[in-house]
Design a protein around this motif. Sequence first.
Motif, PDB file in Angstrom:
ATOM      1  N   ARG A 450       3.682-141.721  40.880  1.00  0.00           N
ATOM      2  CA  ARG A 450       3.935-142.888  41.719  1.00  0.00           C
ATOM      3  C   ARG A 450       3.956-142.418  43.165  1.00  0.00           C
ATOM      4  O   ARG A 450       4.510-141.367  43.482  1.00  0.00           O
ATOM      5  CB  ARG A 450       5.276-143.539  41.386  1.00  0.00           C
ATOM      6  N   GLY A 451       3.341-143.188  44.070  1.00  0.00           N
ATOM      7  CA  GLY A 451       3.332-142.832  45.487  1.00  0.00           C
ATOM      8  C   GLY A 451       3.311-144.076  46.351  1.00  0.00           C
ATOM      9  O   GLY A 451       3.242-145.207  45.860  1.00  0.00           O
ATOM     10  N   TRP A 452       3.339-143.872  47.654  1.00  0.00           N
ATOM     11  CA  TRP A 452       3.365-145.004  48.576  1.00  0.00           C
ATOM     12  C   TRP A 452       2.776-144.588  49.924  1.00  0.00           C
ATOM     13  O   TRP A 452       2.630-143.397  50.215  1.00  0.00           O
ATOM     14  CB  TRP A 452       4.782-145.531  48.767  1.00  0.00           C
ATOM     15  N   LEU A 477       2.596-156.543  57.589  1.00  0.00           N
ATOM     16  CA  LEU A 477       2.120-155.836  56.396  1.00  0.00           C
ATOM     17  C   LEU A 477       3.237-155.023  55.737  1.00  0.00           C
ATOM     18  O   LEU A 477       4.080-154.429  56.417  1.00  0.00           O
ATOM     19  CB  LEU A 477       0.972-154.904  56.761  1.00  0.00           C
ATOM     20  N   ASN A 478       3.210-154.984  54.408  1.00  0.00           N
ATOM     21  CA  ASN A 478       4.162-154.191  53.634  1.00  0.00           C
ATOM     22  C   ASN A 478       3.550-152.847  53.247  1.00  0.00           C
ATOM     23  O   ASN A 478       2.327-152.697  53.223  1.00  0.00           O
ATOM     24  CB  ASN A 478       4.556-154.941  52.357  1.00  0.00           C
ATOM     25  N   PRO A 479       4.371-151.860  52.896  1.00  0.00           N
ATOM     26  CA  PRO A 479       3.834-150.588  52.405  1.00  0.00           C
ATOM     27  C   PRO A 479       3.038-150.774  51.119  1.00  0.00           C
ATOM     28  O   PRO A 479       3.288-151.679  50.325  1.00  0.00           O
ATOM     29  CB  PRO A 479       5.085-149.736  52.158  1.00  0.00           C
ATOM     30  N   GLU A 480       2.054-149.884  50.919  1.00  0.00           N
ATOM     31  CA  GLU A 480       1.285-149.851  49.682  1.00  0.00           C
ATOM     32  C   GLU A 480       1.970-148.933  48.667  1.00  0.00           C
ATOM     33  O   GLU A 480       2.649-147.977  49.039  1.00  0.00           O
ATOM     34  CB  GLU A 480      -0.129-149.329  49.944  1.00  0.00           C
ATOM     35  N   HIS A 481       1.750-149.217  47.365  1.00  0.00           N
ATOM     36  CA  HIS A 481       2.316-148.398  46.293  1.00  0.00           C
ATOM     37  C   HIS A 481       1.259-148.154  45.234  1.00  0.00           C
ATOM     38  O   HIS A 481       0.453-149.036  44.939  1.00  0.00           O
ATOM     39  CB  HIS A 481       3.523-149.091  45.650  1.00  0.00           C
ATOM     40  N   VAL A 482       1.272-146.980  44.647  1.00  0.00           N
ATOM     41  CA  VAL A 482       0.343-146.660  43.570  1.00  0.00           C
ATOM     42  C   VAL A 482       1.116-146.121  42.376  1.00  0.00           C
ATOM     43  O   VAL A 482       2.101-145.392  42.526  1.00  0.00           O
ATOM     44  CB  VAL A 482      -0.728-145.641  44.019  1.00  0.00           C
ATOM     45  N   LEU A 505      -6.291-143.802  35.365  1.00  0.00           N
ATOM     46  CA  LEU A 505      -6.019-145.225  35.498  1.00  0.00           C
ATOM     47  C   LEU A 505      -4.991-145.394  36.609  1.00  0.00           C
ATOM     48  O   LEU A 505      -3.890-144.836  36.531  1.00  0.00           O
ATOM     49  CB  LEU A 505      -5.482-145.799  34.191  1.00  0.00           C
ATOM     50  N   ASN A 506      -5.370-146.117  37.671  1.00  0.00           N
ATOM     51  CA  ASN A 506      -4.497-146.326  38.824  1.00  0.00           C
ATOM     52  C   ASN A 506      -4.325-147.815  39.095  1.00  0.00           C
ATOM     53  O   ASN A 506      -5.257-148.607  38.888  1.00  0.00           O
ATOM     54  CB  ASN A 506      -5.086-145.678  40.094  1.00  0.00           C
ATOM     55  N   ARG A 507      -3.168-148.183  39.611  1.00  0.00           N
ATOM     56  CA  ARG A 507      -2.938-149.542  40.085  1.00  0.00           C
ATOM     57  C   ARG A 507      -2.250-149.468  41.441  1.00  0.00           C
ATOM     58  O   ARG A 507      -1.126-148.976  41.548  1.00  0.00           O
ATOM     59  CB  ARG A 507      -2.085-150.349  39.107  1.00  0.00           C
ATOM     60  N   LEU A 508      -2.966-149.913  42.466  1.00  0.00           N
ATOM     61  CA  LEU A 508      -2.476-149.896  43.843  1.00  0.00           C
ATOM     62  C   LEU A 508      -1.965-151.295  44.186  1.00  0.00           C
ATOM     63  O   LEU A 508      -2.747-152.239  44.312  1.00  0.00           O
ATOM     64  CB  LEU A 508      -3.594-149.482  44.799  1.00  0.00           C
ATOM     65  N   THR A 509      -0.661-151.455  44.331  1.00  0.00           N
ATOM     66  CA  THR A 509      -0.075-152.755  44.646  1.00  0.00           C
ATOM     67  C   THR A 509       0.141-152.892  46.151  1.00  0.00           C
ATOM     68  O   THR A 509       0.304-151.897  46.867  1.00  0.00           O
ATOM     69  CB  THR A 509       1.259-152.953  43.910  1.00  0.00           C
ATOM     70  N   ASP A 510       0.159-154.145  46.603  1.00  0.00           N
ATOM     71  CA  ASP A 510       0.270-154.444  48.042  1.00  0.00           C
ATOM     72  C   ASP A 510      -0.854-153.780  48.829  1.00  0.00           C
ATOM     73  O   ASP A 510      -0.661-153.369  49.985  1.00  0.00           O
ATOM     74  CB  ASP A 510       1.635-154.015  48.600  1.00  0.00           C
ATOM     75  N   ALA A 511      -2.028-153.673  48.211  1.00  0.00           N
ATOM     76  CA  ALA A 511      -3.167-153.013  48.853  1.00  0.00           C
ATOM     77  C   ALA A 511      -3.565-153.754  50.126  1.00  0.00           C
ATOM     78  O   ALA A 511      -3.767-154.972  50.113  1.00  0.00           O
ATOM     79  CB  ALA A 511      -4.344-152.955  47.898  1.00  0.00           C
ATOM     80  N   ILE A 512      -3.683-153.033  51.213  1.00  0.00           N
ATOM     81  CA  ILE A 512      -4.054-153.623  52.505  1.00  0.00           C
ATOM     82  C   ILE A 512      -5.569-153.725  52.566  1.00  0.00           C
ATOM     83  O   ILE A 512      -6.285-152.738  52.375  1.00  0.00           O
ATOM     84  CB  ILE A 512      -3.511-152.790  53.663  1.00  0.00           C
ATOM     85  N   ALA A 513      -6.073-154.930  52.816  1.00  0.00           N
ATOM     86  CA  ALA A 513      -7.512-155.169  52.860  1.00  0.00           C
ATOM     87  C   ALA A 513      -7.833-156.131  53.990  1.00  0.00           C
ATOM     88  O   ALA A 513      -6.958-156.857  54.486  1.00  0.00           O
ATOM     89  CB  ALA A 513      -8.001-155.733  51.529  1.00  0.00           C
TER      90      ALA A 513
END
Length: 687
Positions: A450-452, A477-482, A505-513
């Motif tokens: 887990r990272g951010w 914007l909020n921080p991203e998390h993986v 298998l990764n899931r990046l939440t709050d991804a900034i785009a």
Amino acid sequence: MPAFHRLPFLALMLTPAPVSAQTTEPETIIVTGRGLADQPGDRALDVVTIDRDRIMQNASQRLENVLADVAGLQQFRRSDSRSAHPTSQGITLRGLGGNASSRALLVLDGVPQADPFGGWVVFPAYATGRLGRIRVTRGGGSGFWGPGALAGTIEMDSATPDQLSPLDLALSYGSRDSVDAQGSTSLAREGGFLTLSGAYARGDGFTPIVEGQGGPADRPAPYEQYSGAARGVIGIAPSTELQMTLAAFHDARDRGTDFTDNRSDGADASIRLVGRGAWGWSALGYVQTRQFASRYASVNAARTAATLTLDQYNVPATGLGARVEVSPPLGDAVTLRLGGDIRDTSGRTQELYTYVAGLPTRRREAGGATRTMGLFADGSVETGVLTVTAAARVDDWRIRGGKLDENILATGAVLTDTDFADRSGQEFTGRLGLAMRPVEPLTLRTAAYRGWRLPTLNELYRPFRAGADATAANAALNPEHVEGVEGGFDLTPARGLRLSGTYFLNRLTDAIANVTMGRGPGTFPGVGFVAANGVYRMRQNLDAIRSQGFELEAIASSGPVSARASWSHVSARVEASGIAAPLDGLRPAQTPRDQLSATLAVEHRGAALSGTVRHIGRQFEDDQNSRTLAPATTLDAYAAMPVVRGWSIEARAENLADARVEATYSGAGLIERATPRTLWIGVRTRL
């Protein structure tokens, strides 16, 4: 600068002093110039190493192209640092793209290297000749080097005297009146060494717009770049060394029309103490200063004239940081590192915009500061055929001093005077890995992590333009998390042959785009006027990016022949709702499904010959997957032939078949290409 004034004193300290016959033999002081040893637990992770020889035998002599040996490691755009806009050169891995900020953490001798304001990488700051080794660890959860390693970590080590000649000079001349020069010198004495390195590159450049779409407004995009570094290492005790580095760079590029010049300048200084006694330890402090400026233009439909639309005339930024770690003696089977670090960044953008008759009518200033402060533990236990590794990190973060001011130049009237609320929080980073060697040539491994990542000042406060398209910043914007899991193997079936494979298998939440919000013509918040053929976007947090795939690596060597190959296959999809709901199920922008790289090399009696084939699959230019960048395959070549002792002739070829590598596809349907065929001939001396 004062640091330069200390270099003669350092050289004097490295000169052997007379030894009195009446004194006892002193303890031997051995220095390495490196940090503490690599962690044994790394064998549970997907790690790729690029050695000194491969770094030096690259056709472009540019860091970003050296890193392309690792399939899946990519920049936001396909162009290199001669023609790409600097702000598009963030790096990522494993399909976690869609944004130009780096989602992989890049460090040099322990110091984070991403731009303190924007998170991009100024690649011309790193002459390949000054690097000794590059280690790429795919996957997040590394709290050891600091936050931000969502997709992976790239560790670069400076070259040491055993990798450098006392004098190494190279000069090449290439296509489009290009010049490429690098040089280094190394002074080694018992108990220390001093290295100096520098690089210079310039060229008339090529016209970015592809043939058939350009007009009188389009022209070649020249570049001029140079960098220099001084590094001194002194043994101050039998098990302790002091490492000092001072570096600076200048990078000037152009985007191929009037009013599209940009410039980056920077200087870095760091000091590190490393102890290698029973208790290993390290203490690091550093400072980074950056100055960026860029102008943007709008070109009419006939491409007969360019008009200045935005002048970001001053974007200063500063990064400050410190790091301390200790490694207690716990026996041969147990390794543990404990420590903490802090990083503070500050910066602002100053801009002139809304041009009328060639003159600006408005001024904008926006910026702020961020700080991360964390404690980490990273350890491993080896028990026979098993290696268990675990890492944990806790960070306190803060975004402060955010501000947006806009005013009318003629009257000074205030249009916007906004102070954004300070924000803070805490984040956890963790990783658990296991490696098992059931039989001697095979290692099985698995890891979960887990990272951010904290949004950059650029994402929070700086709008930008790419052709007719404009993207607004977002201070909320909020921080991203993986979160991710992976499993793989390393197999050495025969001497000189290594095979590796990893499924992830990764899931990046709050991804900034960059999310499409509208189309021109019109005036939009944060960017001003967007032309009829332009698109208006704003940075937003998506629900998530889900990415899964595999990576295969093969390295073989037999006598004078060596080969390496790398393949990354990624299936990445966006999860989105609300205003970004139309993006749900689409592929992230600038994310190819397949990337491959293969190199075959031969070395014999000082002569070297190598060829590299690279392929990048189809990818989408935009978040809505409406514009496609075609797949591309390129061939690079390198050759070196000694002529007399210490002297050799080098020939290099980039994109030898002149493949069309599409880099940008604008809303107006215009396509830009990456580097065309580029040929080099030069000479190198090692004395």
